[in-house]
Design a protein around this motif. Sequence first.
Motif, mmCIF file in Angstrom:
data_model
loop_
_atom_site.group_PDB
_atom_site.id
_atom_site.type_symbol
_atom_site.label_atom_id
_atom_site.label_comp_id
_atom_site.label_asym_id
_atom_site.label_seq_id
_atom_site.Cartn_x
_atom_site.Cartn_y
_atom_site.Cartn_z
ATOM 1 N N UNK A 138 0.839 -1.204 0.000
ATOM 2 C CA UNK A 138 0.000 0.000 0.000
ATOM 3 C C UNK A 138 0.873 1.252 0.000
ATOM 4 N N UNK A 139 0.699 2.079 -1.027
ATOM 5 C CA UNK A 139 1.392 3.365 -1.079
ATOM 6 C C UNK A 139 0.573 4.422 -0.360
ATOM 7 N N UNK A 140 1.221 5.509 0.005
ATOM 8 C CA UNK A 140 0.533 6.659 0.587
ATOM 9 C C UNK A 140 0.799 7.902 -0.239
ATOM 10 N N UNK A 141 -0.230 8.752 -0.361
ATOM 11 C CA UNK A 141 -0.096 10.030 -1.077
ATOM 12 C C UNK A 141 -1.153 10.996 -0.564
ATOM 13 N N UNK A 170 1.414 7.797 9.342
ATOM 14 C CA UNK A 170 0.739 6.613 8.797
ATOM 15 C C UNK A 170 1.754 5.555 8.389
ATOM 16 N N UNK A 171 2.861 5.982 7.797
ATOM 17 C CA UNK A 171 3.906 5.053 7.393
ATOM 18 C C UNK A 171 4.581 4.434 8.607
ATOM 19 N N UNK A 172 4.939 5.252 9.571
ATOM 20 C CA UNK A 172 5.623 4.744 10.763
ATOM 21 C C UNK A 172 4.759 3.741 11.516
ATOM 22 N N UNK A 173 3.431 3.946 11.513
ATOM 23 C CA UNK A 173 2.513 3.075 12.244
ATOM 24 C C UNK A 173 2.078 1.849 11.443
ATOM 25 N N UNK A 174 2.510 1.729 10.200
ATOM 26 C CA UNK A 174 2.179 0.560 9.398
ATOM 27 C C UNK A 174 0.840 0.631 8.684
ATOM 28 N N UNK A 175 0.213 1.798 8.632
ATOM 29 C CA UNK A 175 -1.064 1.933 7.926
ATOM 30 C C UNK A 175 -0.855 2.007 6.423
ATOM 31 N N UNK A 176 0.348 2.407 5.989
ATOM 32 C CA UNK A 176 0.771 2.295 4.602
ATOM 33 C C UNK A 176 2.151 1.655 4.608
ATOM 34 N N UNK A 177 2.578 1.139 3.459
ATOM 35 C CA UNK A 177 3.854 0.425 3.391
ATOM 36 C C UNK A 177 4.996 1.270 2.856
#
Length: 286
Positions: A138-141, A170-177
């Motif tokens: 999962x990417x984040x933007x 979100x990235x640090x918490x694992x909600x995105x990869x």
Amino acid sequence: MKRRDLLLSSCALMGVSRASPAQEPATVVYPRHLPAQDSQVNYFVELMQLALQQGPRRYELRPTRSEMVQSRALLELASPRPGLDVFWTMNDAQREGALLPIRIPLERGLIGWRLLLVRRADAGAYAQLSLAELAQRQAGQMGDWPDTRILRANGLPVQTSSHYQGLFEMLAQGRIDYFPRSVLEIDAELQAYGDGRLAVASGLMLHYPAALYLYVRPSRPQLAEDLALGLEALVASGTLERLARRQFGALLARHQVAQRRVLHLQNPLLGEHTPLQRKALWWQPP
């Protein structure tokens, strides 16, 4: 006739205005950025200043009083109310239709070369991934960034946010990869938001054709024309390439961009007038 009256009469005959012996510079307002969100502000301002110095009209560049995110800047630029005059941002056909684009990549297209920001423990897990394998992550933007549509058009799932800083959490918490960031942005963002928990994935890059253009408000066509002519002059003299090499050369070397595997993506948002055929405008990897 008194001496003062004689001088005034002579000036009038010669077409000289004593009220304005020199042209007053026209103000050009650009958005003030968050430092981590745009660590290259000084470079883009310098390019605008140099471009505008090539022409006969005088301009004075000024930042907005308060910091401004991209979505607000685009709204202000398209608004009929006077305010923001120019903004550098990623090219897409929709923006080019609503504003006055200057189709010269300010950063030689490096905005489309993307490193992956990941959790530090996962930094070595991306080097050999295929596009299909990356699509399992999962990417984040940001929701209003063109990159979101580009990634999805290439089959990559994207989780969006309306808060820029929130994406790092979100990235640090694992909600995105992973969080794809351009080589221009990632160092400043790691320093500001990494908190020791994030790192650049080793060995891999994404690439899609993209550029940072200057966009001018529609009510200022003369400014757009002067910027375009000035930037073309900087291209012709080699100045733009030299400034870009000075600004970005160390970044490219530090991240070993030339040695990374590249997953090439399509960009369905490119305007039909994107100057891809002008190779001199774009960074060419070794």
